[in-house]
Each structure stands twice: as structure tokens, then as C-alpha cells.
Design a protein around this motif. Sequence first.
Motif, short mmCIF file in Angstrom:
data_model
loop_
_atom_site.label_atom_id
_atom_site.label_comp_id
_atom_site.label_asym_id
_atom_site.label_seq_id
_atom_site.Cartn_x
_atom_site.Cartn_y
_atom_site.Cartn_z
N ALA A 188 6.51 43.77 53.87
CA ALA A 188 5.32 43.37 53.11
C ALA A 188 4.07 43.76 53.87
N VAL A 189 2.97 43.82 53.17
CA VAL A 189 1.68 44.04 53.84
C VAL A 189 0.71 42.96 53.38
N LYS A 190 -0.26 42.69 54.22
CA LYS A 190 -1.32 41.75 53.89
C LYS A 190 -1.99 42.20 52.58
N GLY A 191 -2.20 41.27 51.67
CA GLY A 191 -2.77 41.65 50.38
C GLY A 191 -1.69 41.91 49.34
N GLY A 192 -0.45 42.11 49.78
CA GLY A 192 0.68 42.28 48.86
C GLY A 192 1.27 40.93 48.48
N VAL A 193 2.59 40.87 48.34
CA VAL A 193 3.20 39.62 47.86
C VAL A 193 4.11 38.97 48.91
N GLY A 194 3.93 39.37 50.18
CA GLY A 194 4.80 38.87 51.25
C GLY A 194 4.81 37.36 51.39
N ASN A 195 3.68 36.71 51.06
CA ASN A 195 3.65 35.24 51.20
C ASN A 195 4.05 34.52 49.92
N ALA A 196 4.53 35.27 48.94
CA ALA A 196 5.06 34.64 47.71
C ALA A 196 6.58 34.73 47.77
N LYS A 197 7.24 33.74 47.18
CA LYS A 197 8.70 33.78 47.17
C LYS A 197 9.10 34.45 45.87
N THR A 198 9.14 35.79 45.93
CA THR A 198 9.38 36.57 44.72
C THR A 198 10.45 37.63 45.00
N ALA A 199 11.23 37.92 43.96
CA ALA A 199 12.44 38.73 44.11
C ALA A 199 12.22 40.06 44.84
N GLY A 200 11.12 40.75 44.53
CA GLY A 200 10.89 42.09 45.09
C GLY A 200 10.91 42.12 46.61
N ASN A 201 10.45 41.05 47.25
CA ASN A 201 10.46 41.01 48.71
C ASN A 201 11.88 41.09 49.26
N TYR A 202 12.80 40.50 48.52
CA TYR A 202 14.18 40.45 48.99
C TYR A 202 14.87 41.79 48.70
N ALA A 203 14.55 42.38 47.54
CA ALA A 203 15.10 43.70 47.23
C ALA A 203 14.59 44.71 48.26
N ALA A 204 13.32 44.57 48.64
CA ALA A 204 12.72 45.51 49.61
C ALA A 204 13.37 45.40 50.98
N GLY A 205 13.99 44.26 51.25
CA GLY A 205 14.58 44.04 52.57
C GLY A 205 16.02 44.49 52.69
N LEU A 206 16.66 44.82 51.57
CA LEU A 206 18.11 45.08 51.61
C LEU A 206 18.48 46.30 52.46
N LYS A 207 17.67 47.34 52.38
CA LYS A 207 17.97 48.60 53.09
C LYS A 207 18.02 48.35 54.60
N ALA A 208 17.00 47.66 55.09
CA ALA A 208 16.96 47.38 56.53
C ALA A 208 18.08 46.41 56.92
N GLN A 209 18.40 45.51 56.02
CA GLN A 209 19.48 44.55 56.28
C GLN A 209 20.81 45.30 56.43
N GLU A 210 21.02 46.30 55.58
CA GLU A 210 22.25 47.11 55.66
C GLU A 210 22.31 47.84 57.00
N LYS A 211 21.15 48.37 57.40
CA LYS A 211 21.07 49.10 58.67
C LYS A 211 21.39 48.16 59.84
N ALA A 212 20.81 46.96 59.78
CA ALA A 212 21.04 45.98 60.85
C ALA A 212 22.52 45.59 60.91
N SER A 213 23.13 45.37 59.75
CA SER A 213 24.55 44.99 59.72
C SER A 213 25.40 46.09 60.34
N ALA A 214 25.07 47.36 60.02
CA ALA A 214 25.85 48.48 60.56
C ALA A 214 25.75 48.54 62.08
N GLN A 215 24.64 47.99 62.62
CA GLN A 215 24.45 47.98 64.08
C GLN A 215 24.99 46.71 64.72
N GLY A 216 25.66 45.88 63.91
CA GLY A 216 26.24 44.66 64.46
C GLY A 216 25.27 43.49 64.55
#
Length: 365
Positions: free
Chosen positions: A187-215
Amino acid sequence: MTQSIRIERSAIKKTQPKASELGFGKYYTDHMFIMDYDDAKGWHDARIVPYQPITLDPAAKVFHYGQTVFEGLKAYRTADDIIRLFRPDRNFARLNRSNERLSIPELDEELALEALKQLILVDREWVPSEEDTSLYIRPFIIATEAALGVAPSLQYKFMIIMSPVGSYYAEGIHPVKIAVESEYVRAVKGGVGNAKTAGNYAAGLKAQEKASAQGSSQVLWLDGVHRKYIEEVGSMNVFFNLNGTIVTPALNGSILDGITRDSIIQVIKHWNIPLEERQLSIDELVEAHANGTLIEAFGTGTAAVITPIGELLWEGKPLVINNGQTGELSAKLYDTLTGIQRGSVADPFGWVLELDYRQASAAKN
Ligand code: PMP
């Protein structure tokens, strides 16, 4: 609050899973709450109905433009059979702040809390009593108007569903490995990072997959502009013990204003431990790690309350914290906050809302 809440009871009662089978978000209670909005009537037709699928037009705006917000909180059943909610007013206040950001009409917070209390009363047998179990509550709003123009929807549904959940830590709290993400941003300041909205979680999945692959189990996000300042972890806020001072990123508009975060800040202040809410760079953490002043790190959130961080993976290098063990402060905070939530520790802050349904149960039996 002017509306009354209609109740339609389910003819069938589902078989409840055993506590050992609960997991997270796999089973749902017998009922749900639902209320509609349209621009002519406002929020209307508040009702508790049997848990069931909903039908939506394929053009419903939520599917195309992501106009949706949600919350997450828990109910606990204590040994004396009282059901307890932890700061539920804060969840509905935050839901309205998310609404404001996503151009969704404001909700009557008092009505939302009353709806939740009544829903729990109807499904009170679903609040598990085994140690460390709870009833996870998911209020959410979706834009339902069938129209493809990019403009705020004229129709919405507000719903509350509930799921009995197991112990977050089957073997007690234990430290996790977290990957610091420098390529993707959440998220960036001025965006929706401080709202609890679905897009923030969808935006995080890619990095989450990368993190999981690294243990690693989750991602530690850096700010979206400089990729330098610590923001938060997947679904947790984050705290560091830097030589005896507890430091957590200040609310800057791009991270979520966690209710556990706020509670932990108040507990730490109550204990007269120095605490700073400020900007904190990854460089400062790397340096503190090198000179031995990064003593402890932990995440905070409704799901696990406190998650000790045993290792940060930064640019391929592991920074081991507190020998990968649960720190003293993390353990004490976990015991204190879960104790307040479950009623075994005094609540000097007035955070717990007790729902005493014993009379209702007696009348029914
Ligand atoms: N950050 C994010 C992105 C989250 O989804 C959550 C979980 N709601 C948190 C922080 C922690 O917030 P809370 O303590 O209110 O659960």
C-alpha cells in the motif's frame, strides 16, 4: 438505533465439529445476519436468517471494482459460561472508517453491535469452550448494484458470519520466520492501506507466496515509496524491543490501525515501559541486530494475539532474534491480553463486553 432485527430460525441444526477439527474459518454457524442498503431506503431490513448462499447479479460492483470492506473479531466462552467480546465497538468504528475510504454508506455502529449480540445469542451453542478456541466473527459489506459504470454502488449488503476456530498455536506460542519484502509493496500513503478492504489482501498474495517458498510464514512490508521504512506484517502490526524501548511504526495512512496494536500499546504504557510510535527503517533494524540491541520482535493481531518473530529474512540473510526463542515481553503480553480476553486476568481498561446468556439458555432448556 431505530430498526428492529427480525429473526428467522433455521429448521435444521448442523452437526458441530469437534474442537480438535476446527482449524480456521472452515465451519460456519447455523445463522447469519444480513441487512440491505439502497439509496432510497438507506440501511434497512435487518434480519438474522439461516446461514445460506446469497445470489448476486454477475454485474454486481463488488466483483468488478472491489468495493467491499470487512472486519474480524472473536468471542470467547469462559469457564462460568459467559460469552465475552473484546472491544467490539472498535471493530465497528474501524468498519465505518473503511466505509468512508471506499465510498460505502456509513453504518449505525450501535445497530451493528446489537445485531452481533443477537446473532451470538441465537448461535450461542457454537461458541466453543475448549482451551484456546473461540468464535471468529466476520462482519463485511459488499457493493451489490448491477451496473458497470465506475461509480459508488447504490446498493449494498452488510452481513455477519461466524466460524468456531481452534487454537492458533497447537503447541503454544512459538516464534515464526518472516521475510522482509523489497520488491512488491502492499500500500502507499493516500491509497487504501489503512482500510480493511479486500484489494489489500489480494495485493499481498504474490509476496506471501514468495515468502512461503523461502520457508517464511509471512511478509514484513516496507513502505511503498522508499522501500525502507517498516510498515506491518501480513495481517499483523509489528513491534520491536530496541534496547529496552518498544518501537512500533506510527499510523501513517498506509498501515492498518490494529485493535490489538492499540491494546498492546496501552498495556506497555501501563507497565511504564518506554514506547515509541515512529518511523523505523530496515537499516536501523539491521544495525540494531548487528550491535545486539534488537532484543525482541513480535506481531500483533486478532487471530494469534501475539506472534513472536524468531527470524527476519532480509536480502537473503537471516537475522535471528532472541536465539529464535519467544521473548520475555512477548510471552508476558500474550498471557496478559489473552487472560483479559478470556476473563482469567483483571481488565483494568474496561475492554471486555460480557454477554450473559445463561438466563436465555435456562429458559430454553
Ligand atoms: N494489519 C492487517 C493488514 C490486518 O489484516 C490485521 C488484522 N485485522 C492487523 C494488522 C491487526 O489488526 P487487529 O489487531 O485489529 O486484528
